[in-house]
Design a protein around this motif. Structure first.
Motif, PDB file in Angstrom:
ATOM      1  N   HIS A  71       0.823  -1.199   0.000  1.00  0.00           N
ATOM      2  CA  HIS A  71       0.000   0.000   0.000  1.00  0.00           C
ATOM      3  C   HIS A  71       0.862   1.257   0.000  1.00  0.00           C
ATOM      4  N   THR A  72       2.181   1.088  -0.001  1.00  0.00           N
ATOM      5  CA  THR A  72       3.093   2.217  -0.036  1.00  0.00           C
ATOM      6  C   THR A  72       3.424   2.554  -1.484  1.00  0.00           C
ATOM      7  N   SER A  73       3.099   3.774  -1.906  1.00  0.00           N
ATOM      8  CA  SER A  73       3.307   4.169  -3.297  1.00  0.00           C
ATOM      9  C   SER A  73       4.787   4.252  -3.620  1.00  0.00           C
ATOM     10  N   SER A  74       5.137   3.776  -4.813  1.00  0.00           N
ATOM     11  CA  SER A  74       6.528   3.840  -5.262  1.00  0.00           C
ATOM     12  C   SER A  74       6.871   5.195  -5.849  1.00  0.00           C
ATOM     13  N   GLY A  75       5.862   6.038  -6.104  1.00  0.00           N
ATOM     14  CA  GLY A  75       6.087   7.341  -6.707  1.00  0.00           C
ATOM     15  C   GLY A  75       4.867   7.758  -7.505  1.00  0.00           C
ATOM     16  N   PHE A  76       5.047   8.739  -8.373  1.00  0.00           N
ATOM     17  CA  PHE A  76       3.930   9.278  -9.139  1.00  0.00           C
ATOM     18  C   PHE A  76       4.025   8.876 -10.603  1.00  0.00           C
ATOM     19  N   LEU A  77       2.859   8.579 -11.192  1.00  0.00           N
ATOM     20  CA  LEU A  77       2.763   8.249 -12.610  1.00  0.00           C
ATOM     21  C   LEU A  77       1.937   9.311 -13.312  1.00  0.00           C
ATOM     22  N   CYS A  78       2.550   9.965 -14.309  1.00  0.00           N
ATOM     23  CA  CYS A  78       1.836  10.960 -15.116  1.00  0.00           C
ATOM     24  C   CYS A  78       1.637  10.387 -16.509  1.00  0.00           C
ATOM     25  N   GLN A  79       0.548  10.776 -17.130  1.00  0.00           N
ATOM     26  CA  GLN A  79       0.254  10.282 -18.473  1.00  0.00           C
ATOM     27  C   GLN A  79      -0.515  11.354 -19.213  1.00  0.00           C
ATOM     28  N   THR A  80      -0.096  11.619 -20.444  1.00  0.00           N
ATOM     29  CA  THR A  80      -0.845  12.553 -21.281  1.00  0.00           C
ATOM     30  C   THR A  80      -1.439  11.789 -22.440  1.00  0.00           C
ATOM     31  N   LYS A  81      -2.680  12.111 -22.741  1.00  0.00           N
ATOM     32  CA  LYS A  81      -3.378  11.476 -23.854  1.00  0.00           C
ATOM     33  C   LYS A  81      -3.205  12.364 -25.070  1.00  0.00           C
ATOM     34  N   ASP A  82      -2.593  11.851 -26.118  1.00  0.00           N
ATOM     35  CA  ASP A  82      -2.303  12.679 -27.282  1.00  0.00           C
ATOM     36  C   ASP A  82      -3.173  12.278 -28.458  1.00  0.00           C
ATOM     37  N   GLY A  83      -3.856  13.267 -29.043  1.00  0.00           N
ATOM     38  CA  GLY A  83      -4.646  13.018 -30.252  1.00  0.00           C
ATOM     39  C   GLY A  83      -5.920  12.251 -29.965  1.00  0.00           C
ATOM     40  N   GLY A  84      -6.531  11.717 -31.018  1.00  0.00           N
ATOM     41  CA  GLY A  84      -7.742  10.932 -30.867  1.00  0.00           C
ATOM     42  C   GLY A  84      -8.984  11.735 -31.149  1.00  0.00           C
ATOM     43  N   PRO A 187      11.987   1.333 -12.488  1.00  0.00           N
ATOM     44  CA  PRO A 187      13.272   1.912 -12.043  1.00  0.00           C
ATOM     45  C   PRO A 187      13.299   3.435 -12.111  1.00  0.00           C
ATOM     46  N   ILE A 188      12.637   4.034 -13.094  1.00  0.00           N
ATOM     47  CA  ILE A 188      12.597   5.495 -13.204  1.00  0.00           C
ATOM     48  C   ILE A 188      11.825   6.092 -12.033  1.00  0.00           C
ATOM     49  N   ILE A 189      10.693   5.492 -11.702  1.00  0.00           N
ATOM     50  CA  ILE A 189       9.889   5.987 -10.583  1.00  0.00           C
ATOM     51  C   ILE A 189      10.657   5.858  -9.274  1.00  0.00           C
ATOM     52  N   LYS A 190      11.340   4.744  -9.099  1.00  0.00           N
ATOM     53  CA  LYS A 190      12.097   4.557  -7.858  1.00  0.00           C
ATOM     54  C   LYS A 190      13.285   5.510  -7.779  1.00  0.00           C
ATOM     55  N   GLY A 191      13.860   5.837  -8.952  1.00  0.00           N
ATOM     56  CA  GLY A 191      15.019   6.713  -8.962  1.00  0.00           C
ATOM     57  C   GLY A 191      14.684   8.185  -8.837  1.00  0.00           C
ATOM     58  N   TYR A 192      13.585   8.624  -9.471  1.00  0.00           N
ATOM     59  CA  TYR A 192      13.231  10.042  -9.506  1.00  0.00           C
ATOM     60  C   TYR A 192      11.957  10.370  -8.740  1.00  0.00           C
ATOM     61  N   GLY A 193      11.205   9.339  -8.346  1.00  0.00           N
ATOM     62  CA  GLY A 193       9.948   9.568  -7.646  1.00  0.00           C
ATOM     63  C   GLY A 193       8.790   9.849  -8.572  1.00  0.00           C
ATOM     64  N   ILE A 194       9.052   9.875  -9.872  1.00  0.00           N
ATOM     65  CA  ILE A 194       8.011  10.207 -10.838  1.00  0.00           C
ATOM     66  C   ILE A 194       8.417   9.695 -12.214  1.00  0.00           C
ATOM     67  N   ALA A 195       7.411   9.368 -13.027  1.00  0.00           N
ATOM     68  CA  ALA A 195       7.635   9.009 -14.434  1.00  0.00           C
ATOM     69  C   ALA A 195       6.444   9.512 -15.229  1.00  0.00           C
ATOM     70  N   ALA A 196       6.727  10.029 -16.413  1.00  0.00           N
ATOM     71  CA  ALA A 196       5.674  10.519 -17.317  1.00  0.00           C
ATOM     72  C   ALA A 196       5.720   9.693 -18.594  1.00  0.00           C
ATOM     73  N   ILE A 197       4.610   9.074 -18.944  1.00  0.00           N
ATOM     74  CA  ILE A 197       4.547   8.229 -20.138  1.00  0.00           C
ATOM     75  C   ILE A 197       3.763   8.950 -21.219  1.00  0.00           C
ATOM     76  N   SER A 198       4.406   9.232 -22.316  1.00  0.00           N
ATOM     77  CA  SER A 198       3.750   9.883 -23.455  1.00  0.00           C
ATOM     78  C   SER A 198       4.562   9.602 -24.713  1.00  0.00           C
ATOM     79  N   PRO A 199       3.926   9.074 -25.767  1.00  0.00           N
ATOM     80  CA  PRO A 199       2.490   8.806 -25.905  1.00  0.00           C
ATOM     81  C   PRO A 199       2.065   7.569 -25.115  1.00  0.00           C
ATOM     82  N   PHE A 200       0.748   7.457 -24.904  1.00  0.00           N
ATOM     83  CA  PHE A 200       0.257   6.371 -24.068  1.00  0.00           C
ATOM     84  C   PHE A 200      -0.868   5.563 -24.715  1.00  0.00           C
ATOM     85  N   SER A 201      -1.381   5.966 -25.854  1.00  0.00           N
ATOM     86  CA  SER A 201      -2.487   5.240 -26.479  1.00  0.00           C
ATOM     87  C   SER A 201      -2.074   3.819 -26.845  1.00  0.00           C
ATOM     88  N   HIS A 202      -2.876   2.854 -26.451  1.00  0.00           N
ATOM     89  CA  HIS A 202      -2.673   1.439 -26.792  1.00  0.00           C
ATOM     90  C   HIS A 202      -1.333   0.928 -26.279  1.00  0.00           C
TER      91      HIS A 202
END
Length: 521
Positions: A71-84, A187-202
């Motif tokens: 239940h302990t969060s490993s960090g933050f996940l950001c995601q942007t939805k592009d297009g569509g 590993p990115i989340i554990k190293g920086y506390g955050i990761a942003a995934i873009s693009p993310f569709s499918h």
């Protein structure tokens, strides 16, 4: 190269001539109801509305997933939805974002929806979906925050747009596995506390997924994502006006959402209605590479749009219109979908609600434009929607089904004010009404079709799926009689009225929710 509109006749711009005059004439003649035809019609409608499913199903018990125990969060996940298109793709992307956050045991930041390049819509997640319900519904599954804490405020769209950043993941493959995210993003989340995934569709696979993860995606799609209250309120008002139509015609100007709904005579027997999603927009028409009978102006405009937006990526353009239609690759025109419904037994007393219909009347003003202004309009793509027909294209459908409604005819200007000019909110209202209809039919497969087919399957509602490979050749046969056409349509749609279809490998669980989201009784 600019198009010289002065060389095009008015008929090129306002082509209302039916493409299937013989079928249309016979279909209209068949609308003259006699006692015998009434009995036949009743049996057809009862067949459509009461056809049992091939497999009895019930909703799966979608509870909290147990894929990750901590239940302990490993960090933050950001995601942007592009297009569509409008909000449909973002809905599925959000479901996958929740699942990825679960895989990584990360705290999900409410997804950022980018401006749609086609519809120019900047609606945010909060403007479309009920955020508080979303967070509360998933509180036992993942942690969700509306915005990043101050120490991560640097993680913005502009930050990632200016250079390569260690915290941005751009290499997520289409239909990635659980292990890919664990190996490459965790590993990115554990190293920086955050990761942003873009693009993310499918970016998350449908196959070889843990059942708990599949159930979580289903929970997000069918339970956690509900529309904001004012969308639901407007949708409820439209549904009640369709169920209990007022004897007065015309727009509901000045009508209140609370007033005429509560004052309506509830002893009146509710009417059944069909939602028709025409999907006859400029993007669809250009990408299909089909000819829709709009003459020289249409061909020039579609070619211009196809080159500007799709830049040679429309592979269908190498085929002739006849080849495309014989393969069932051309979307149905309003006239053709009207003939389909008439052949299936619906008559001129059937109430149709047109989803994603704007009621454009731009053609009324085009003839008054000066030559320079007309050239500018074409260059700026201002009238591109209209060249596919607008109200003129709907005329033959309206002859078959005069009881046609849409958002503009059912709601007042005041009621539509909060959704005006926002494609995502307009689509949300149509989606809501579609989910409350007796039957839903889409003129061609697409995002709206896929989303509603899956959701209506989950709720055990009737949905007609046009048999495109059958209809294409039928409409090419100009000598076919109405009787033969009707028989072929009925036989070709016997198993296309909403029967349950189990998901096959690589297919989306959002379109085919069984068996992942539903269990066999």
């Amino acid at each position: 190269m600019l198009v010289d509109l002065t060389s095009l006749s008015l008929q090129d711009w306002m082509s209302t001539k039916p493409r299937h005059p013989n079928l249309l004439k016979d279909a209209l003649r068949s609308q003259a109801v006699s006692e015998k035809s009434l009995a036949l019609l009743l049996s057809c409608i009862l067949f459509l509305f009461n056809l049992p499913f091939n497999v009895a199903v019930s909703h799966a018990n979608i509870q909290s997933s147990s894929l990750v125990k901590s239940h302990t969060s490993s960090g933050f996940l950001c995601q942007t939805k592009d297009g569509g298109h409008a909000w449909k793709n973002p809905k599925f992307v959000i479901c996958d974002a929740v699942a990825v956050a679960k895989i990584l045991n990360a705290t999900l930041v409410i997804p950022l929806l980018e401006v749609n390049p086609v519809w120019k819509d900047s609606s945010s997640f909060e403007e479309i979906f009920d955020v508080d319900h979303f967070i509360d519904a998933l509180k036992d599954d993942i942690s969700i925050v509306k915005e990043l804490p101050y120490e991560y405020s640097w993680s913005t769209r502009e930050f990632y747009a200016t250079a390569i950043r260690e915290t941005r993941v751009k290499t997520a493959p289409v239909h990635a596995s659980v292990n890919w995210y664990i190996d490459n993003v965790l590993p990115i989340i554990k190293g920086y506390g955050i990761a942003a995934i873009s693009p993310f569709s499918h970016r998350l696979a449908f196959d070889n997924m843990p059942m708990d993860l599949q159930r979580l995606r289903c929970k997000v799609n069918f339970q956690a994502l509900i529309f904001v209250p004012h969308i639901r309120a407007l949708g409820d008002a439209l549904v009640k006006r369709l169920r209990y139509p007022s004897p007065q015609s015309g727009e509901h100007e000045g009508a209140s959402l609370l007033q005429e709904v509560t004052e309506r005579n509830h002893l009146q027997k509710p009417h059944k209605f069909v939602v028709l999603h025409l999907r006859f927009d400029k993007d669809m028409a250009a990408h299909s590479a089909c000819d829709f009978g709009g003459g020289k102006a249409e061909k020039l405009s579609l070619a211009k749009y196809r080159q500007a937006v799709w830049q040679g990526r429309v592979l269908n353009s190498q085929f002739t219109d006849e080849e495309l239609r014989s393969q069932g690759r051309c979307p149905l025109t309003p006239e053709e979908v009207g003939l389909l419904l008439a052949a299936l037994g619906f008559d001129n007393s059937t109430c149709l609600y047109l989803a994603s219909h704007k009621g454009l009347n731009g053609q009324l003003y085009l003839g008054a434009l000066s030559r320079s202004v007309a050239r500018f309009a074409i260059a700026m793509d201002l009238f591109l929607v209209w060249v596919y027909g607008g109200e003129a294209r709907l005329s033959n459908l309206r002859k078959l089904f005069p009881l046609m409604e849409d958002k503009k005819s059912l709601a007042s200007t005041e009621e539509r004010a909060r959704i005006k000019g926002k494609a995502s909110l307009l689509a949300a209202v149509d989606y809501y009404v579609s989910m409350h209809s007796d039957i839903f039919i889409s003129a061609s497969p697409g995002n709206m079709h896929n989303a509603l087919v899956g959701h209506r399957t989950y709720e055990s509602l009737k949905t007609i799926r046009p048999n495109m490979p059958l209809l294409g050749p039928l409409f090419l046969n100009k000598n076919m009689s109405w009787m033969d056409f009707r028989q072929a349509v009925v036989e070709g749609h016997q198993h296309r009225h909403g029967q349950l279809r189990l998901r096959k490998p690589k297919q989306s669980i959002y379109t085919y929710p069984a068996p992942d989201c539903m269990c066999r009784a």
